[in-house]
Design a protein around this motif. Structure first.
Motif: not given
Length: 630
Positions: A281-290, A299-303, A421-424, A438-440
Motif C-alpha cells: 500500500a505504501f509503495l503503490i500509494g506514493q506512486r499514485m500520489n505522484r 528512494y534513490c539514496l536510501a541504500f 543492493c540486496p535490500s531493493l 512503484p517510485p523505485l
C-alpha cells in the motif's frame, strides 16, 4: 448477488494443459553461468580451433552457437551450429532459455489474475485510472472474499495484492478528481460486499481500506485505532495514513521507512518486520500520489551505503547506464552492444539491472470473466538475460566489476541489483503483486554502484510523460559531470532510425533527448552546477546519414536479440548496426565526451570500433573474464 462468471471446468483443464505445454517450452533447464571451459573438443579438431583466441560456445535451444575471434587480425565471426559440428563441438547437457519470460524466479508465488487485472485499472495516476464497472467490481470483490475464506486454494489473492488494491481504492476516494473517483458501480458493489469482507479480512487490510472510518460506513471502526505491531510497522502505519489521504512525506521519513522494513525475507516468517499488505500500500500509494522530489531522492539514496562505500575505478571516463529494469518486450535491446563499442575508445560503461523484473505482463484473456486460471507472459529482455544466455557470470560484485572496467581489453561491466543492493532486490516478488511501477522504478535507474577517478555520467531511459525532469534532478543530486535522459522505444535507451509516424502519440517524441554536461576538461572538484550546459533536442537519424528503417523486433526472444546484436558487432550492416552506431556516437556527443564534439566524427569512431572487430572482441573478452575475476 450475481453468479461469479469464472471459466468452466473444461476451460480450466484446457488452460492447465496450455500452461504445462508453455512451461515445457519456456523453462528448458537453464544454466545460470555457462562456462566455456566446460566444453570439450575432439582431438582431431583441435588444430581447426587452435587459431582462435576466443571461443565462446553456448546453446540456443536445440541449436549450438559458437562465437570466435581469429588470431592475426582476422575479423571476428559468429559461427553456426553446422560449423561447430565440423569443429567437433560435443553435446553438453546444458540448455539456456531463449525467451525472456522463462527468467521469472519460480519461487515467487503467482498473483491472482482477476485482482491483478483490476489493479492495472485502479492502481495508477489521477488521470490514468479507469474506474471499474459494477460487474467488474463484483467479480473482484467476490474473488477477494472467496480467497479470504480459503476457497481459492491455488489462486489466492496475496497480501500484497490486497494492500495495493485497497490502497488504490482509498486514495481514489480521498484525493482523486471526480472523473477517477469511485464509479456508481463500484459504490454499489462495495455496499453489498464490504459487510462480508470486513468479517474475514485481516485488520491491516481493513485499515488500508478505511483508515479514518469515513469511507465504508459504520461497520468500519478498526482503521482509526490501528497502530500496527512492532516499531517498524508502527512507523510504516503512521506514514501510510498520510499517503492514503493523498499527502506527501519528508525525505527522512521515507528513508526511515525503507531502512526499517528492508530487506524482505518472505521465506522466513520469523524475520518478517512488517505486513506485506502495508508495504505494498505504501509503495503503490506514493506512486499514485505522484511522488515529489524529496520523496524520490529518498528512494534513490536510501541504500547507497548498504555494502559500504562503492569501489573507485581508475578510469578516465565512466558512464552509468540506467535502462528500465523490466526490459524490452518488443524491440531490440542494444545497450550491451553499445557499451562494447564505447569501451573501445576508453568510454567505460557500467550497466546495472536484474535478470527479470515486473510489471511487463500480458494476459491471454480480454475480460474479467475469462482471466481466472490463465497464465500471462511476464518480463522483458534485459542485459542480465543476454549475458547469462551467452555464458557470462552475472553474479559479479561491484568490486569485481571495477576490475573489469579497468581491464584495457574490456572496459565495461554489468552488475546485478542482487549483488549491488540486496535490500531493493528483495522487493521483486512484491513488485509483481502490486502490478504497477512503484517510485523505485524511476530511482533505481540513477545509481552509481562503482565510482570513477575520472569523469562520470549517467544515462537513463524513460517513456511516460512526467519523468524527464525527476530523472535529471536525481542525476544532478548525484553530482555527475553529465546527465542524459532519452525517450526511447519502450522507454529503453535506444534512439531509433525509424521516421516518426504522423499518428504518433501526443507528448514528447521518441528520440527526444535532454540533459546537462560539464566542460570536457572538468575534474570531479569542478562539478558545481554553474558551468553545466543544458540541452534538449530531438534526434533525427536521417540528418546524420542514416536511412530510415523500422526497429528490429525481438518479441521477448533473447536468442533473436543476441543474433541481431552479434551480427551487427560482426560487421553486418542493417537496422541493428545503425542503431548501435547511432546510440554510441550520439551519447558520446551529448555527454560532451572527449573527441565527440563533432557528431559525424563521433559516429565514424563508433563504426570503426565495430568494423575493426574491436567491439566484438571486447564482448568476448568480457564473457570469459567474468568467470576469472576475483
Amino acid at each position: 448477488m450475481r453468479q461469479n462468471p469464472f471459466p468452466s471446468s473444461t476451460l480450466r483443464a484446457r488452460a492447465l494443459r496450455d500452461d504445462n505445454t508453455m512451461n515445457s517450452l519456456l523453462h528448458p533447464n537453464p544454466n545460470p553461468n555457462l562456462n566455456p571451459s566446460s566444453f570439450c573438443f575432439s582431438a582431431a579438431r583441435r588444430t581447426t580451433l587452435s587459431n582462435l583466441t576466443n571461443w565462446i560456445p553456448f546453446r540456443l535451444g536445440e541449436r549450438r552457437i559458437g562465437l570466435s575471434t581469429p588470431r592475426k587480425g582476422r575479423h571476428p565471426a559468429v559461427r553456426s551450429a553446422a560449423t561447430i559440428d565440423e569443429a567437433g563441438f560435443l553435446e553438453a547437457d546444458i540448455r539456456n532459455p531463449a525467451i525472456s519470460t522463462s527468467y521469472r524466479p519460480s519461487k515467487i508465488p503467482q498473483p491472482n489474475r482477476v485482482v491483478l487485472e483490476a489493479q492495472t485499472k485502479v492502481c495508477t495516476g489521477p488521470e490514468q485510472t479507469k474506474p471499474l464497472s459494477q460487474e467488474q467490481a463484483v467479480v473482484v470483490l467476490d474473488t477477494i472474499l472467496r480467497s479470504a475464506r480459503g476457497e481459492l486454494k491455488n489462486e489466492e489473492v496475496s497480501k500484497a495484492q490486497l494492500g495495493a488494491f485497497f490502497a488504490a481504492m482509498t486514495i481514489r476516494a480521498n484525493a482523486f478528481p471526480e472523473a477517477t473517483q469511485w464509479s456508481e458501480g463500484e459504490r454499489h458493489a462495495m455496499s453489498i460486499l464490504w459487510p462480508r469482507l470486513v468479517q474475514v479480512l485481516p485488520q491491516d487490510v481493513i485499515f488500508i481500506a478505511d483508515p479514518e472510518g469515513t469511507i465504508m460506513g459504520p461497520c468500519s471502526s478498526i482503521g482509526p485505532h490501528f497502530v500496527g505491531h512492532g516499531a517498524a510497522e508502527m512507523r510504516l502505519v503512521g506514514a501510510l495514513r498520510e499517503v492514503l489521504a493523498g499527502g506527501h512525506l519528508g525525505y527522512e521519513e521515507v528513508q526511515g521507512v525503507l531502512r526499517d522494513v528492508l530487506p524482505l525475507n518472505p521465506e522466513d516468517d520469523t524475520s518478517v518486520k512488517v505486513s506485506e499488505s502495508l508495504l505494498a500500500a505504501f509503495l503503490i500509494g506514493q506512486r499514485m500520489n505522484r511522488e515529489i522530489d524529496r520523496e524520490l531522492k529518498a528512494y534513490c539514496l536510501a541504500f547507497d551505503d548498504e555494502l559500504g562505500s562503492p569501489p573507485i575505478a581508475d578510469v578516465r571516463s565512466l558512464t552509468h547506464y540506467g535502462e528500465p529494469y523490466d526490459g524490452n518486450t518488443r524491440f531490440l535491446r542494444s545497450t550491451l552492444f553499445v557499451a562494447a563499442v564505447r569501451a573501445c575508445y576508453d568510454e567505460s560503461c557500467l550497466l546495472h539491472g536484474v535478470e527479470w523484473m515486473p510489471p511487463k505482463y500480458i494476459l491471454h484473456a480480454i475480460n474479467f470473466s475469462e482471466i481466472s486460471g490463465y497464465q500471462g507472459f511476464q518480463g522483458g529482455i534485459t542485459e542480465g538475460q543476454l549475458l547469462k544466455f551467452m555464458g557470462a557470470n552475472t553474479y559479479l560484485s561491484p568490486a569485481q566489476a571495477k576490475t573489469l572496467l579497468e581491464d584495457e581489453n574490456i572496459g565495461f561491466a554489468y552488475v546485478s541489483q542482487r549483488e549491488a543492493c540486496p535490500s531493493l532486490y528483495s522487493l521483486i516478488g512484491l513488485r509483481e503483486h502490486i502490478k504497477k511501477r512503484p517510485p523505485l522504478a524511476t530511482s533505481e535507474k540513477v545509481q552509481q554502484f562503482v565510482r570513477a577517478r575520472g569523469r562520470e555520467s549517467i544515462v537513463a531511459g524513460f517513456y511516460h510523460e512526467g519523468y524527464e525532469d525527476p530523472l535529471l534532478m536525481l542525476m544532478r543530486r548525484r553530482k555527475v559531470h553529465s546527465g542524459l535522459v532519452v525517450k526511447g522505444e519502450e522507454g529503453a535507451l535506444s534512439m531509433t532510425t525509424k521516421v516518426r509516424s504522423v499518428n504518433a502519440s501526443k507528448g514528447l517524441p521518441v528520440n527526444h533527448c535532454s540533459g546537462f554536461r560539464s566542460p570536457s576538461n572538468a575534474t570531479n572538484s569542478d562539478v558545481d552546477g554553474i558551468s553545466r550546459e543544458s540541452f534538449s533536442i530531438e534526434v533525427n537519424a536521417k540528418d546524420y546519414g542514416f536511412e530510415p528503417t523500422d526497429t528490429p523486433r525481438t518479441d521477448r526472444s533473447v536468442l533473436r536479440n543476441i543474433e541481431l546484436g552479434l551480427a551487427a558487432l560482426g560487421g553486418e550492416k542493417g537496422p541493428a548496426y545503425d542503431r548501435i552506431v547511432l546510440n554510441a556516437g550520439m551519447v558520446d556527443h551529448l555527454l560532451g565526451c572527449s573527441g565527440a564534439g563533432d557528431i559525424m566524427s563521433a559516429l565514424d569512431r563508433a563504426r570503426e570500433a565495430i568494423d575493426s572487430g574491436k567491439a566484438l572482441n571486447r564482448l568476448m573478452n568480457y564473457i570469459q573474464a567474468s568467470h576469472k575475476v576475483t
